[in-house]
Design a protein around this motif. Structure first.
Motif: not given
Length: 614
Positions: A494-497, A499-501, A503-504
Motif C-alpha cells: 500500500r502507498d508504494s511506488a 501500488d501507484q503504478a 493503480s493506473v
C-alpha cells in the motif's frame, strides 16, 4: 364691465388629479414585478412538436419546412431533440427518407479477402532454364541448331567444336593404345610403362570433359578426331543462341540457353493496397487476349518481399501448367486472384462496405442503427468506434467494435454526424482517440511476490494471444477470464511506488479483460486485446519481464485501422493475433525482452519498491 364669476374648486379639481394618478400608476407598473399566469402544459405543445429543418453544412440555417439551403443549395435535414441524448440521433421516418439514410447488416463472408483483378505477363520458369556450355575451348565448326525456338531432346547433338587440345590428347591416346598392344609380350617393366601411359592419356581426355564411353570409342578410332560434339544436357526449347559458326570460344562459354516451357510463370503486378488481400496458395484464373475463350488456372507461389521504387508495384508469381504449349513467354494476361478459403472450424471475418466508416485521423467510426423497438419505432442511430483491417476491394474487415447482424449506415452517415455535431453530441470530431499517447511511468523493481503475481497476468495474456492467433474465440474468452482474475489478485504494498503504478495499469487492464471475457464475437475479443497489449507493454516497461522465458514485441502495420499495432508473444514464430489465419505471418519482431529486463521506453531509471500484500 361685468365680472366673470369664479368657478368653485370642486368643479376643476378632479380634472387636475387624472394626469397625476396616471403618472403614478405608470411608475408603479415599472417597479412592481409582472404577475404572469402559469401556462398550461399544452399551451405550446404544437409549437414544441414542430420540426425544424437545417443544413448539415450551415447549421445556423433554421426553417420550419423542408427545402434547399439558401447558402449552398443542399437539401435541408430535420433537426430533432426527441429523446436522443448526447450520443444518439433519432429521426422521424419521413426525415430518414428525406436524408436518404441507407443501412446494411454486418455479415461474415466465406473468404478473408475478395477477388482481385491484376495484370501481368507470361515468363519462363527460371527453375526450368538450362545453359549448354562448351566444356572445352576451341572453334565452333558446325551448329546443328541454328534458330531460337527450336525444340531439342536431351542428349541431342547441337554443335561441333574443333579443339587442338582434344586432337592432341586423342593422338596420345591412340599412340599409347598401340604401344600397349605392341608390348603385350614384352617385359613386365615395359608393359607397365605402356599401360601407365595409356591411363594418363585417358585421364587427360576425362579431365577435358569426355565421358568414359566416349573415350572407349575414341581409343578404337583409326585417326584422331579434329572435332568433338556438344550435346544438349536437357530437353526443351532454345530460347537464346549465343554461338556463331566459326567463333572461337573458351571452356565454359554458354552456347545455347534452353527452357522447359511445359510449366511457366505468370508475373502479376500488385499495388501496395492489394498486398493485404494476397497470400501464397490462392487460386488464380488467367485469361489471355490472344486465346479468347480459354482459361488457365494456377496458384500464387511467391510474393516478392520488395516493392519496385519506381512503379510502386510488387511482383506476384503464379505457376501455371502449359502442356499444350499455347501459353508463350511474353504474353500479357489478365488474372483474377480468388480469396483464400477459411477453415470450417475458424470464424469467418465480419465485413462492412467501404462507405460505412468515417475516418478522422487514427479513428474509424460507424453509425449503428438501433432496433426499431426503441424510440417508439423511429429510426435511431448511435456512433461506434471500430477497428478495421486493411481494405479488401469494396469491403473492410471488422477487427473489433461490431457484431454480426447489426445494421450500419452506408449512405447518409455524414448527415447523421452533422446533426450530432449541431446538438453538441459525441460526433466523429469529438470521439476520444483510443491510441492517444500515455504519460510514461517510472520503472520499478518488483519483489518476488509481486513478480509472481505479474507473471500470472502475463501468462494469461499470452494464452489469449495464442488463442486469437488460432482464431479460437472461446479459448480467448477463457484466457481473458483468467487474466481478469490474475489482475484482481495483484496486490503491491500500500502507498508504494508499485501500488501507484499498478493503480493506473491494473484498473484499465481489468476493464479490457472483462470486456474480452464477455465479448459476443472474436472481433470484440480482439478489440479488447488491442488495448490489453498496450497495457502489457506498460507492465514490461515499468516492472520488467517477470517470466523465466524471453518475450518478443511484435508489430503489424495493417492492424489498428492501418495505423499499426503491437502485441507481446513468447514464441519465435510470428503469430498475428489481430488477423489470425488470414494474415498469420503479417508483421515483424521489434525487440526481445529477456527475463528481468525492461521494455525500452521513455520511462526513468528503476526505483526500488516493495510488493507486499495489502
Amino acid at each position: 364691465m361685468s365680472k366673470i364669476p369664479s368657478e368653485a374648486p370642486s368643479s376643476w379639481l378632479p380634472w387636475l388629479l387624472v394626469p397625476i394618478v396616471a403618472l403614478l400608476a405608470f411608475g408603479l407598473g415599472r417597479c412592481v414585478p409582472e404577475l404572469v399566469t402559469p401556462a398550461k402544459p399544452n399551451d405550446h405543445a404544437h409549437e414544441d412538436s414542430a420540426e425544424v429543418w437545417t443544413c448539415s453544412m450551415h447549421p445556423q440555417v433554421r426553417q420550419p419546412t423542408p427545402g434547399d439551403c439558401p447558402i449552398c443549395g443542399m437539401d435541408l435535414i430535420p433537426l430533432t431533440d426527441v429523446g436522443g441524448g448526447s450520443e444518439q440521433v433519432v429521426l422521424s421516418k419521413r426525415a430518414a427518407v428525406l436524408a436518404r439514410i441507407e443501412t446494411v447488416a454486418v455479415q461474415r463472408i466465406a473468404t478473408p479477402g475478395v477477388d482481385l483483378r491484376l495484370l501481368g505477363r507470361v515468363e519462363v520458369d527460371e527453375s526450368r532454364m538450362r545453359n549448354v556450355s562448351a566444356w572445352i575451348g576451341g572453334r565452333v565448326d558446325k551448329l546443328f541448331v541454328r534458330e531460337t525456338g527450336t525444340v531439342v531432346r536431351r542428349g541431342q547433338p547441337i554443335a561441333s567444336l574443333y579443339s587442338p587440345e582434344v586432337y592432341a590428347a586423342h593422338q596420345d591416346l591412340l599412340t599409347a593404345n598401340k604401344s600397349v598392344t605392341k608390348l603385350r609380350n614384352a617385359s613386365e617393366l615395359a608393359r607397365s610403362s605402356a599401360e601407365a601411359t595409356l591411363a594418363a592419356a585417358r585421364q587427360r581426355l576425362s579431365l577435358l570433359g569426355l565421358a568414359d564411353a566416349e573415350i572407349d570409342r575414341m581409343a578404337e578410332a583409326g585417326a584422331p578426331r579434329k572435332s568433338v560434339t556438344i550435346n544438349a544436357t536437357d530437353g526443351g526449347t532454345v530460347t537464346e543462341r549465343l554461338a556463331t559458326q566459326g567463333q572461337y570460344v573458351e571452356a565454359g562459354t554458354v552456347l545455347f540457353r534452353i527452357a522447359d516451357l511445359s510449366r511457366l510463370w505468370v508475373q502479376l503486378d500488385a499495388y501496395e493496397s492489394d498486398l493485404p488481400a494476397l497470400m501464397e496458395g490462392q487460386s488464380v484464373d488467367i485469361e489471355v487476349e490472344a486465346l479468347a475463350g480459354e482459361r488457365f488456372t494456377g496458384e500464387v507461389a511467391f510474393i516478392a518481399p520488395l516493392v519496385d521504387a519506381r512503379r510502386r508495384v510488387t511482383r506476384v508469381r503464379v505457376e501455371v501448367d502449359n502442356p499444350t504449349g499455347k501459353l508463350r513467354p511474353g504474353m500479357f494476361v489478365e488474372a483474377v486472384v480468388r480469396g483464400g478459403a477459411v477453415g470450417e472450424a475458424k470464424q469467418k471475418p465480419l465485413v462492412v462496405p467501404v462507405t460505412a466508416p468515417l475516418f478522422t485521423g487514427r479513428r474509424s467510426l460507424v453509425y449503428v442503427e438501433l432496433p426499431p423497438t426503441e424510440q417508439g419505432g423511429r429510426p435511431s442511430y448511435v456512433p461506434r468506434v471500430v477497428e478495421l483491417g486493411p481494405r479488401m476491394g469494396d469491403l473492410y474487415p471488422v477487427v473489433a467494435g461490431l457484431s454480426a447482424g447489426e445494421r450500419v449506415v452506408v449512405h447518409g452517415a455524414f448527415a447523421i454526424d452533422a446533426d450530432l455535431q449541431i446538438r453538441g453530441g459525441a460526433s466523429m470530431m469529438t470521439q476520444a482517440d483510443a491510441n492517444a499517447e500515455r504519460e510514461p511511468l517510472a520503472r520499478i523493481e518488483p519483489n518476488q511476490k509481486l513478480r509472481s503475481e505479474l507473471a500470472a497476468v502475463l501468462g494469461a495474456y499470452l494464452d489469449m494471444q495464442v488463442a486469437l492467433a488460432d482464431d479460437d474465440w472461446h479459448a480467448a474468452q477463457a484466457a481473458a477470464g483468467r487474466m481478469l482474475e490474475a489482475t484482481r489478485a495483484v496486490a503491491p504494498a500500500r502507498d508504494s511506488a508499485a501500488d501507484q503504478a499498478w493503480s493506473v495499469i491494473g484498473a484499465a487492464l481489468e476493464s479490457h479483460a472483462k470486456q474480452a471475457a464477455e465479448s459476443q464475437a472474436i472481433e470484440g475479443a480482439r478489440g479488447a486485446f488491442l488495448h490489453a497489449s498496450g497495457l502489457a507493454q506498460q507492465i514490461l516497461a515499468v516492472f520488467g519481464n517477470p517470466l523465466d522465458t524471453p518475450l518478443r514485441l511484435a508489430f503489424c502495420p495493417m492492424a489498428g485501422a492501418n495505423e499499426g499495432a503491437e502485441w507481446i508473444q513468447a514464441t519465435d514464430v510470428l503469430a498475428n493475433s489481430y488477423f489470425g489465419e488470414s494474415m498469420l505471418s503479417c508483421g515483424e519482431f521489434r525487440s526481445t525482452i529477456e527475463p528481468g529486463q525492461y521494455l525500452l521506453s521513455t520511462a526513468g531509471a528503476p526505483v526500488s519498491a516493495g510488493g507486499g500484500g495489502r
